[in-house]
Design a protein around this motif. Structure first.
Motif, mmCIF file in Angstrom:
data_model
loop_
_atom_site.group_PDB
_atom_site.id
_atom_site.type_symbol
_atom_site.label_atom_id
_atom_site.label_comp_id
_atom_site.label_asym_id
_atom_site.label_seq_id
_atom_site.Cartn_x
_atom_site.Cartn_y
_atom_site.Cartn_z
ATOM 1 N N ASN A 292 0.827 -1.213 0.000
ATOM 2 C CA ASN A 292 0.000 0.000 0.000
ATOM 3 C C ASN A 292 0.858 1.258 0.000
ATOM 4 N N LYS A 293 1.948 1.203 0.734
ATOM 5 C CA LYS A 293 2.850 2.354 0.794
ATOM 6 C C LYS A 293 3.502 2.612 -0.562
ATOM 7 N N ILE A 294 3.891 1.540 -1.240
ATOM 8 C CA ILE A 294 4.498 1.684 -2.568
ATOM 9 C C ILE A 294 3.489 2.260 -3.551
ATOM 10 N N LEU A 309 6.356 -3.519 -6.630
ATOM 11 C CA LEU A 309 5.091 -4.209 -6.364
ATOM 12 C C LEU A 309 5.191 -5.689 -6.724
ATOM 13 N N GLN A 310 5.853 -5.991 -7.838
ATOM 14 C CA GLN A 310 6.016 -7.377 -8.249
ATOM 15 C C GLN A 310 6.839 -8.157 -7.224
ATOM 16 N N ALA A 311 7.865 -7.509 -6.675
ATOM 17 C CA ALA A 311 8.704 -8.169 -5.661
ATOM 18 C C ALA A 311 7.885 -8.497 -4.416
ATOM 19 N N ASP A 313 4.586 -8.923 -4.373
ATOM 20 C CA ASP A 313 3.605 -9.937 -4.757
ATOM 21 C C ASP A 313 4.217 -11.335 -4.782
ATOM 22 N N VAL A 314 5.475 -11.432 -5.181
ATOM 23 C CA VAL A 314 6.168 -12.728 -5.170
ATOM 24 C C VAL A 314 6.261 -13.246 -3.735
ATOM 25 N N LYS A 315 6.603 -12.373 -2.800
ATOM 26 C CA LYS A 315 6.709 -12.770 -1.389
ATOM 27 C C LYS A 315 5.345 -13.173 -0.835
ATOM 28 N N LEU A 316 4.313 -12.425 -1.189
ATOM 29 C CA LEU A 316 2.962 -12.765 -0.727
ATOM 30 C C LEU A 316 2.516 -14.108 -1.278
ATOM 31 N N ALA A 317 2.815 -14.367 -2.540
ATOM 32 C CA ALA A 317 2.437 -15.632 -3.164
ATOM 33 C C ALA A 317 3.157 -16.796 -2.488
#
Length: 326
Positions: A292-294, A309-311, A313-317
């Protein structure tokens, strides 16, 4: 065999022999127990001292209490091996695991047998504020007592659920924001030094036991989703024998009347086994907050924003995959 080779082998043999007693001596005779700063050090010491004395007697280790003015002090203490075992919140435990060789081995059980607690936003009972929507609408006129940056219940959780999801920055969008521990924030609301504060539900329970007249003049105007109860953390490189002594103590403590009385003053019901998987929801919250901050950062270029954001999202996945696997 050439003289040089003989000398080399002799040196290696001496080094190996010297290493044997050192490896055996890795089991410490004393350890430092870190206690996060939820209230004044004097109050924490008096509350925890009976339990630490029992830990010392049960393990045969000298137990040194380690206090710091903030959560980061205990994390850094573990990082530099000044603290070997600690009571932490989930957020501070996550930092300890990532930066200080920490490892979760147990978690607290609540006095009612539950395995979680809540983050609260509190106000005085005579305050016109009734709920979170009132706070959000009037935030520019309100003073906020906010938790330590490494507090789960008084910073991370309300920062996401109460403020982040409503596009509010608690550090900038209020008339004034001050950071303090749970006890100080509770007393600040009671003393009208701040209008509202974020605190842990068990801190309110301790206030109810200690100063019921002040507790009764306060009200909860927002409650978070359930938070996993506080973890117990040790350094992962602590020797196996010491780990067993410490684990055996905590996982069996609180069964006798005297032990129950000691834990009651800490608003703890007992302890149960746990591990680093307990921290997964906290990691997810931290990553969502970071995302959200990004997204809100207008100074980032489109390419840089997408890359970051992609980085995330990879961690969240990956966390989601681990959760489904477990």
């Amino acid at each position: 065999m050439f003289p040089v080779q003989r000398r080399a082998l002799t040196i290696l043999a001496l080094a190996a022999a010297a290493a044997l007693p050192q490896a055996h001596a890795q089991a410490p005779k004393e350890i430092s127990f870190g206690i996060i700063s939820t209230k004044s050090s004097a109050n924490l010491k008096s509350a925890w001292q009976p339990l630490l004395e029992d830990l010392q007697q049960a393990t045969g280790l000298k137990i040194n209490a380690f206090f710091a003015p903030d959560y980061a002090g205990v994390i850094e203490g573990m990082r530099f091996n000044k603290v070997q075992v600690a009571w932490m919140g989930n957020k501070s435990a996550m930092e300890a695991v990532d930066r200080a060789q920490g490892e979760v081995f147990a978690r607290m059980v609540q006095p009612d047998g539950g395995i979680g607690y809540w983050g609260f936003i509190i106000a005085r009972k005579d305050s016109p504020l009734q709920n979170l929507q009132d706070v959000l609408k009037q935030r520019q006129e309100l003073t906020l007592g906010y938790g330590d940056p490494n507090s789960t219940s008084a910073a991370l959780v309300p920062g996401f659920y109460a403020f982040g999801q409503n596009k509010v920055d608690p550090t900038r969008d209020f008339k004034r924001m001050v950071r303090a521990n749970h006890e100080t924030n509770i007393l600040a609301v009671h003393g009208r030094q701040v209008d509202i504060a974020t605190v842990a539900s068990d801190a309110m329970e301790r206030m109810k036991l200690k100063q019921p007249e002040k507790h009764d003049e306060l009200k909860v105007i927002w409650r978070s989703p359930l938070i996993a109860s506080d973890p117990m953390v040790w350094r992962a490189d602590l020797d196996a024998g010491t780990k067993k002594k410490v684990s055996d103590f905590f996982l069996t403590y609180g069964k006798q009347p005297r032990e129950k009385e000691i834990l009651a003053k800490l608003t703890i019901g007992g302890f149960m086994k746990s591990d680093n998987n307990q921290l997964t929801p906290i990691r997810q919250l931290s990553l969502v907050a970071e995302r959200n901050k990004i997204e809100a950062d207008v100074n980032l270029s489109a390419d840089d924003k997408n890359r970051r954001l992609q980085a995330v999202d990879v961690k969240l996945a990956e966390l989601s995959r681990q959760t489904n696997t477990n």
